[in-house]
Design an enzyme around this catalytic site. Structure first.
Site, PDB file in Angstrom:
ATOM      1  N   ASN A 254      12.476  50.598  57.313  1.00 51.49           N
ATOM      2  CA  ASN A 254      13.557  51.096  58.277  1.00 51.49           C
ATOM      3  C   ASN A 254      13.207  50.542  59.439  1.00 51.49           C
ATOM      4  OD1 ASN A 254      15.693  52.860  58.832  1.00 51.49           O
ATOM      5  ND2 ASN A 254      14.209  54.323  59.729  1.00 51.49           N
TER       6      ASN A 254
ATOM      7  N   HIS B 113      14.083  51.864  63.525  1.00 51.84           N
ATOM      8  CA  HIS B 113      14.558  53.127  64.336  1.00 51.84           C
ATOM      9  C   HIS B 113      14.343  52.769  65.762  1.00 51.84           C
ATOM     10  CE1 HIS B 113      14.594  57.452  64.928  1.00 51.84           C
ATOM     11  NE2 HIS B 113      13.963  57.222  65.852  1.00 51.84           N
TER      12      HIS B 113
HETATM   13  C1  GRF Z   1      20.259  51.278  64.396  1.00 48.62           C
HETATM   14  O1  GRF Z   1      20.129  51.625  65.901  1.00 48.62           O
HETATM   15  C2  GRF Z   1      18.993  51.695  63.582  1.00 48.62           C
HETATM   16  O2  GRF Z   1      18.089  51.677  64.473  1.00 48.62           O
HETATM   17  C3  GRF Z   1      19.264  53.275  63.194  1.00 48.62           C
HETATM   18  O3  GRF Z   1      20.634  53.291  63.085  1.00 48.62           O
HETATM   19  C4  GRF Z   1      21.263  52.368  63.675  1.00 48.62           C
HETATM   20  C5  GRF Z   1      22.232  51.432  62.899  1.00 48.62           C
HETATM   21  O4  GRF Z   1      23.118  50.682  63.688  1.00 48.62           O
HETATM   22  N1  GRF Z   1      18.519  53.475  62.155  1.00 48.62           N
HETATM   23  P1  GRF Z   1      24.281  49.537  62.977  1.00 48.62           P
HETATM   24  O5  GRF Z   1      24.820  50.426  61.918  1.00 48.62           O
HETATM   25  O6  GRF Z   1      23.242  48.784  62.541  1.00 48.62           O
HETATM   26  O7  GRF Z   1      24.952  49.067  64.160  1.00 48.62           O
END
Ligand code: GRF
Length: 185
Positions: free
Chosen positions: A105, A107
């Site tokens: 994942n 984050h």
């Molecule tokens: C990202 O900031 C990621 O770190 C988090 O959710 C967000 C998803 O953004 N887990 P996107 O849909 O990829 O623009």
């Protein structure tokens, strides 16, 4: 040689999905899994010609029921790695056991600081001078699995939550494909 087949799980705007697709990856993204019918990431999947599996958790009696369906779809598509990119659900034992050490994942904080929702807003409100991005294996907690890579980002005195988010996302888009390729070797 046949490329490793991976799935991206995303339910939002899909900017990380796009960054993954625009990079020269050592694996093939062969499926996008999305739990939000109508999410913007679905248009991106169509643009890149990636097949999608969209589900609504409310149509299943339990987490284990929808995860059984997910595992079935993933196995059918010969998927061996899963990259979470804005998938807002906690994985249960059905998914975790089927893909042990194969789910990562991204984050937007330096975990273990600011896990869970709105990590950027949490960091901004806390007034920290440094935050960042973490790529980690997942477990059954909220953003608690072993860390694979982290990158720090300075919070400037004139930052707003929006300008900070922009810089964090730039780092995410660069870091995630690099880490993915490292793991595929
Ligand atoms: C990202 O900031 C990621 O770190 C988090 O959710 C967000 C998803 O953004 N887990 P996107 O849909 O990829 O623009």
């Amino acid at each position: 040689m046949k490329k490793i087949r991976a799935a991206v799980f995303a339910s939002g705007a899909g900017s990380n999905f796009q960054a993954i697709m625009e990079n020269d990856l050592l694996c093939e993204v062969a499926l996008l899994v999305c739990d939000k019918p109508g999410a913007r990431v679905l248009e991106k999947a169509e643009k890149f010609g990636v097949p999608t599996f969209v589900f609504d958790s409310k149509e299943y009696a339990s987490k284990s029921d929808y995860e059984k369906e997910l595992v079935h779809r993933l196995q059918q598509a010969d998927i061996s790695w899963i990259f979470l990119a804005g998938y807002m659900r906690i994985a249960g034992p059905t998914l975790l056991n089927a893909y042990e050490n194969k789910i990562i994942n991204i984050h937007p904080s330096l975990l273990p600081e600011f896990p869970g929702k709105d990590a950027i807003g949490q960091a901004f409100k806390a007034g920290v001078s440094t935050t960042g991005v973490t790529v980690h294996y997942i477990d059954d907690g909220i953003d608690t699995g072993p860390v694979i890579a982290q990158e720090s980002i300075e919070v400037f005195s004139d930052d707003t939550a929006e300008t900070l988010k922009e810089r964090i996302q730039q780092v995410e888009h660069r870091l995630y494909p690099v880490v993915i390729n490292r793991l595929m070797k």
